[in-house]
Enzyme design. Structure first.
Site: not given
Ligand code: GLA
Ligand code: GLA
Length: 687
Positions: A166, A323
Site C-alpha cells: 500500500e 486485501e
Molecule cells: C491495509 C494494510 C494491511 C492491514 C490492513 C488492515 O490494507 O495493507 O497491512 O493494515 O490495511 O485493514
Molecule cells: C488506511 C488503510 C486501511 C488501514 C488503515 C490503518 O485507512 O486504507 O486499510 O490500513 O489505514 O490505519
C-alpha cells in the site's frame, strides 16, 4: 500516462491447488508466520488446504526478521515457510518486505523519517515511516529487495513479486528536506525555467515570485492558504515520487527474475486519493487492489464502484483483490462484524468486476499488535468458528467458478469518467464551498444508474469514450484544452455527455478559465455562468421537476437556442433560471446539472437523460435496482453476476443462463432465488 506493460498474470507453480496449471481463481491472504511459533505453521497449512487457499502474500512486514542488523540476515525461517507452503500446494506472492523499516535502521538513519507539513517528525513505532524520496532509505530498501529476489528467484512456490505494501497509505505527503529537493527536481523537469513556474503558479499574486528554484518549498504550514498551484503540483509530485519508488523496486526485481510478474497493492477505495492509480497502472504486470467497506447506505455501491474503477484501470483485464476483510476491521470509529453471507457477497462483487483473486488481510488474526481486533480467515476463536466455515465455503465456491478465470469485463453502455486531478483540484481550500466531495458525486451517479438497472463503467479520464452511449463526467473541474476538444468530438460523433456543477472551471495550472464558466465547455453545453451560488449546509433549492438540490447552484444563462431546459429552479433567488440543461450537438448531446441532487434526486432526471441518449437497461423491469448485474466474457460465454442489493430474496430466473455455482441461488419450480446478501454467477454461452 505511462506506456502500459503487457499484462502478465501469476506464474502458478506446477503443484498449486486445485491442479497444476488449470484455470483457477486465486484465493488466500496476507500470511505473517513470524507472529507465531513454529508449531502453528503446520496447522496453518493444514487449514489453508481445508479452506481451498492456493496463494498467500508473504513477508509484507518481515524486514526486521529477515535483516535483524545492517549486515545480519536470517532467511532460514523464510526458506522453511516457502518450502512448507509449496509442499502444500500454496503459491506465494512474495513481498519485498520494505514496507516498515526496522528500529535499527531508523536509529542509524533518522533522516529517513518523514516530516509533516507542520515540521513534526513522523517517528517510528507504527509502520511506513519512511520518506518516499530518501536516497538513504532507497538504498537500504533496494538492498533488502535484491537479497530476497536473489534468494527466492528459483523457488518453485514463487508466483509473483509484491512490491512494498500500500505505497503511500501513511506516507504519501512528506514535507522533509529530501522531499523539498526532489520537488525542485520535479518542478525543473516540468517547467524548465523559474519564469515558467512563476507563470504557472500565478506568483504575481501575494508577492510570491521566485528568482530561483532553490527558494521553492513543499506547501509547508503557512500563514494562510498556500498557493493553490503549488499545492496541486505537490500532489502530482507526491504521487509521482512514490511511482518512481515503485519503478525502482520493480526494475531491480525484473533484472533478477525477468519471468516473474510484479504487482503492488493499490488502494482504490473511499476517500483514499493520494496516488493517481490510473497513472500507476502501466507500471505493474497486473493490477492489485485492497478494499475495505465503510458502513453506510451506499456501502455496497461504493464497493462496486471501487472494484469497477480498478477493473477499468486494469484495462478490463483480470486483477488481483489483494486485501479485504472477512469481517470487522480495527481502524474505523466503530468496527462492525459482517453479517452471514456478506463476506462471500463482497468477494464475488469484486470478482464480478474482474478480480481473478480473492484475498484477505490476513490469514490468522494477530494476538498482539495494533491489528489484533482486525478479522482474518482464522479468527481468534480458531477454525471452529462461523468465520472459518464461511471462509472454507467461499473457497469451495471459487473453485467451482474456475471456468470464468481469465474472462474480461464486458464494457457497459454508460461511462462514469473519473479524474484524480479534478478530484485533487476541486477539493482544495479557499473555494466557493468546502463541502464539495468529488468522489461522492461520482458515486451518487453510479448508485442512481444501479438503481435503474443500467450498468456503468467507471473509467479514468483519457479512456476512449466512443463505445459508450452516455458518459457522465461529474465535477470535471480541471479541464485541459485537449480534454474539451475530445469531449466535443465525442458528442459530435453521437455520444451523450453529462457533466455537473464546478466543471470546466480551471485549466491544468488551476487558473480560472475566463469569460464565464464552464470555460472550454461553455459552447458545447450552450450555457454561461457568471457566478457560483453554493448553498449553506442546511439550505435546499427546489427544482420544478420535483427534485431538491443541495450544496450548489449556479447563476446560469442559456446562451444557445438549441438548449433544452430539463429542469429550472423553482424557488430561491434563482427561481425560474435553468438548473439542468441539454444541448443537442451533431449526433449527440451535452447536458449540465447545476446542483447536487444525490443518488435519490438523480433518479428523477436520469431516465430522461438515458432515454435521450438511447440507453436502455439490460435488466427486466422487476429486477432493476434490486440486483446489481456485472458481466464478464470470454470467447465461449458471458458470465452474468447477479448481486442482491435488497434485504429480501429476489427471483432472478428471468436472467436466464445456468448457475455456475449452485450455492449462488436456490432453484425450485422454475424460480431461481437469490437470498438476501446473495451473489450468483450465470453462465450464458455465446452462440
Ligand atoms: C491495509 C494494510 C494491511 C492491514 C490492513 C488492515 O490494507 O495493507 O497491512 O493494515 O490495511 O485493514
Ligand atoms: C488506511 C488503510 C486501511 C488501514 C488503515 C490503518 O485507512 O486504507 O486499510 O490500513 O489505514 O490505519
Amino acid at each position: 500516462m505511462a506506456a502500459a506493460r503487457p499484462h502478465r498474470w501469476l506464474r502458478w507453480p506446477k503443484n498449486a491447488a486445485p491442479h497444476g496449471r488449470a484455470p483457477r481463481l486465486a484465493y488466500g491472504a496476507d500470511y505473517n508466520p513470524e507472529q507465531w511459533p513454529r508449531e502453528v505453521w503446520d496447522e496453518d497449512v493444514r487449514l489453508m488446504r481445508e479452506a481451498g487457499v492456493n496463494i498467500v502474500s508473504l513477508g509484507v512486514f518481515s524486514w526486521a526478521r529477515i535483516q535483524p542488523g545492517e549486515d545480519e540476515w536470517d532467511f532460514a525461517w523464510l526458506d522453511e515457510v516457502m518450502d512448507l507452503l509449496h509442499a502444500n500446494g500454496v503459491a506465494v506472492d512474495l513481498a519485498t518486505a520494505t514496507a516498515s523499516p526496522p528500529p535499527w535502521l531508523t536509529a542509524l538513519h533518522p533522516e529517513i523519517l518523514p516530516v509533516t507539513a507542520t515540521g513534526e517528525t513522523v517517528w517510528p513505532g507504527a509502520r511506513q515511516h519512511w520518506r518516499p524520496t530518501s536516497p538513504v532509505f532507497r538504498s537500504y530498501a533496494l538492498r533488502l529487495a535484491e537479497a530476497i529476489a536473489r534468494r527466492y528467484a528459483d523457488h518453485p512456490a514463487l508466483a509473483a513479486w509484491h512490491v512494498s505494501n500500500e505505497l503511500g497509505c501513511h506516507n504519501v505527503y512528506d514535507y522533509s528536506d529530501d522531499a523539498a529537493a526532489a520537488f525542485r527536481t520535479w518542478l525543473r523537469a516540468r517547467y524548465g525555467g523559474i519564469e515558467e513556474l512563476n507563470t504557472a503558479w500565478g506568483t504575481a499574486f501575494w508577492s510570491q515570485s521566485y528568482t530561483g528554484f532553490d527558494q521553492v518549498l513543499p506547501p509547508r504550514l503557512a500563514a494562510s492558504h498556500p498557493n493553490p498551484t503549488q499545492q496541486l503540483d505537490f500532489k502530482r509530485f507526491s504521487s509521482d515520487a512514490l511511482k518512481e519508488y515503485l519503478r525502482a523496486e520493480r526494475d531491480l526485481l525484473q533484472e533478477v527474475t525477468p519471468d516473474v510478474p510484479i504487482t503492488t497493492n493499490f488502494m482504490v477505495m473511499g476517500e483514499s486519493r493520494g496516488m493517481n492509480y490510473a497513472d500507476w497502472a502501466g507500471e505493474v504486470d497486473f493490477v492489485s487492489n485492497d478494499h475495505y467497506v465503510r458502513p453506510g447506505a451506499q456501502a455496497l455501491d461504493e464497493l462496486s464502484f471501487s472494484a469497477n474503477l480498478t477493473g477499468n484501470i486494469a484495462g478490463g483485464r483480470p486483477w488481483f483483490l489483494m486485501e479485504h476483510s472477512t469481517s470487522a476491521v480495527n481502524w474505523q470509529p466503530v468496527n462492525r462484524a459482517k453479517a452471514p453471507g456478506e463476506m462471500a457477497r463482497d468477494s464475488l462483487l469484486h470478482v464480478a468486476h474482474g478480480a481473478d483473486a480473492v484475498c484477505f488481510f490476513q490469514w490468522r488474526q494477530s494476538a498482539a499488535g495494533a491489528e489484533k481486533y482486525h478479522s482474518a480467515m482464522v479468527p481468534h476463536a480458531g477454525s471452529d468458528s462461523a468465520v472459518f466455515r464461511s471462509v472454507a465455503d467461499l473457497g469451495a465456491r471459487l473453485t467451482r467458478m474456475a471456468p470464468l478465470a481469465g474472462s474480461r469485463r464486458k464494457p457497459a453502455p454508460v461511462a462514469i469518467v473519473f479524474d484524480w486531478e479534478s478530484w485533487w483540484a476541486c477539493e482544495q481550500d479557499s473555494h466557493p464551498t468546502s463541502l464539495l466531495r468529488y468522489r461522492q458525486e461520482a458515486l451518487d451517479w453510479y448508485s442512481a444508474l444501479l438503481a435503474r438497472g443500467v450498468r456503468a463503467d467507471v473509467v479514468p479520464l483519457g479512456t476512449p469514450l466512443d463505445g459508450y452511449g452516455m458518459a457522465v463526467a461529474p465535477i470535471l473541474h480541471l479541464v485541459r484544452e485537449e480534454t474539451a476538444k475530445e469531449l466535443v468530438r465525442y458528442t459530435e460523433a453521437g455520444g451523450h455527455l453529462v457533466t455537473t456543477y464546478f466543471s470546466g472551471v480551471v485549466d491544468e495550472n488551476d487558473h480560472a478559465w475566463l469569460g464565464g464558466y464552464p470555460g472550454p465547455l461553455r459552447e458545447l453545453l450552450g450555457i454561461r455562468i457568471e457566478e457560483f451560488a453554493p448553498l449553506l449546509p442546511d439550505e435546499r433549492v427546489r427544482l420544478d421537476d420535483g427534485s431538491v438540490g443541495t450544496l450548489w447552484s449556479d447563476d446560469l444563462t442559456v446562451t444557445d437556442p438549441q438548449v433544452e431546459v430539463l429542469a429550472s429552479y423553482a424557488d430561491g433567488p434563482r427561481a425560474g433560471q435553468a438548473a439542468i440543461t441539454r444541448r443537442a450537438t451533431g449526433a449527440g448531446s451535452a447536458a449540465y446539472v447545476s446542483t447536487r441532487l444525490g443518488s435519490q434526486g438523480l433518479a428523477g432526471v436520469l431516465p430522461r437523460l438515458l432515454e435521450r441518449a438511447g440507453v436502455s437497461g439490460e435488466l427486466p423491469p422487476q429486477l432493476r435496482g434490486r440486483v446489481e448485474v456485472a458481466v464478464r466474457a470470454d470467447d465461449g460465454a458471458e458470465y452474468w453476476f447477479a448481486v442482491n442489493r435488497t434485504a429480501e430474496p429476489v427471483d432472478i430466473a428471468d436472467l436466464g443462463g445456468e448457475l455456475l455455482d449452485p450455492a449462488g441461488a436456490a432453484e425450485q419450480d422454475g424460480a431461481r432465488i437469490l437470498p438476501p446478501r446473495g451473489a450468483a454467477v450465470l453462465r450464458r454461452p455465446i452462440s
